[in-house]
Design an enzyme around this catalytic site. Sequence first.
Site, PDB file in Angstrom:
ATOM      1  N   ILE A 187      77.383  45.099  14.191  1.00 15.67           N
ATOM      2  CA  ILE A 187      76.512  44.776  15.326  1.00 15.67           C
ATOM      3  C   ILE A 187      75.485  45.904  15.341  1.00 15.67           C
ATOM      4  O   ILE A 187      75.775  47.015  15.771  1.00 15.67           O
ATOM      5  CB  ILE A 187      77.300  44.706  16.652  1.00 15.67           C
ATOM      6  CG1 ILE A 187      78.376  43.629  16.582  1.00 15.67           C
ATOM      7  CG2 ILE A 187      76.342  44.438  17.820  1.00 15.67           C
ATOM      8  CD1 ILE A 187      79.279  43.550  17.806  1.00 15.67           C
ATOM      9  N   PRO A 188      74.279  45.646  14.831  1.00 17.40           N
ATOM     10  CA  PRO A 188      73.341  46.709  14.454  1.00 17.40           C
ATOM     11  C   PRO A 188      72.574  47.372  15.604  1.00 17.40           C
ATOM     12  O   PRO A 188      71.347  47.300  15.683  1.00 17.40           O
ATOM     13  CB  PRO A 188      72.399  46.007  13.483  1.00 17.40           C
ATOM     14  CG  PRO A 188      72.373  44.597  13.975  1.00 17.40           C
ATOM     15  CD  PRO A 188      73.764  44.319  14.476  1.00 17.40           C
ATOM     16  N   CYS A 189      73.298  48.080  16.464  1.00 19.64           N
ATOM     17  CA  CYS A 189      72.648  48.785  17.566  1.00 19.64           C
ATOM     18  C   CYS A 189      71.769  49.941  17.061  1.00 19.64           C
ATOM     19  O   CYS A 189      70.923  50.438  17.799  1.00 19.64           O
ATOM     20  CB  CYS A 189      73.681  49.275  18.574  1.00 19.64           C
ATOM     21  SG  CYS A 189      74.990  50.289  17.887  1.00 19.64           S
ATOM     22  N   HIS A 190      71.934  50.327  15.792  1.00 21.91           N
ATOM     23  CA  HIS A 190      71.110  51.398  15.222  1.00 21.91           C
ATOM     24  C   HIS A 190      69.653  50.962  15.052  1.00 21.91           C
ATOM     25  O   HIS A 190      68.795  51.800  14.814  1.00 21.91           O
ATOM     26  CB  HIS A 190      71.685  51.847  13.865  1.00 21.91           C
ATOM     27  CG  HIS A 190      71.760  50.769  12.842  1.00 21.91           C
ATOM     28  ND1 HIS A 190      72.836  49.903  12.773  1.00 21.91           N
ATOM     29  CD2 HIS A 190      70.907  50.400  11.865  1.00 21.91           C
ATOM     30  CE1 HIS A 190      72.634  49.056  11.774  1.00 21.91           C
ATOM     31  NE2 HIS A 190      71.464  49.336  11.209  1.00 21.91           N
TER      32      HIS A 190
END
Length: 150
Positions: free
Chosen positions: A125-128
């Site tokens: 889950i690409p919160c970056h």
Amino acid sequence: MAFYKTVMDDTPVGDITIYAQDDYIIKIVFGKQENDPFEISEGACYVLMDAMIQLDQYFNGQRKEFNLEIACDATDFEQIVWSQLCNIDYGETITYKELAKRCGNEKAFRAVGNANRNNQIPIIIPCHRVIASDGTLGGYSGGTEIKKKL
């Protein structure tokens, strides 16, 4: 209910500990974890093997999206935010304000930041991919150096 874990050593972002519950990825932690939050079951877990393969492909530039079964406790709002995070294209960044707008309320950027902080499955889950409006990286569970690499 069975919990499993594995450690990916020496990834481009250091060691990563991956946890699964039954057939779902439930948590990713940067670094090796010695004190597990779960009682770990012995034996092989195909979802962990699949996660390691997909993460390795991602780090090698061969994969841009993940196809893994994930499960995590979250509020309805966090689920909305995390769903929108998965719609951010590989290599793209957006601001917290833009993410809040995509979630239906552009003034909820602080709540979006909190939902990002509560993301238990970073990278997948690409919160970056979310940055501050002034272009700075903002915070990240693995630290800003890892966020920059991702």
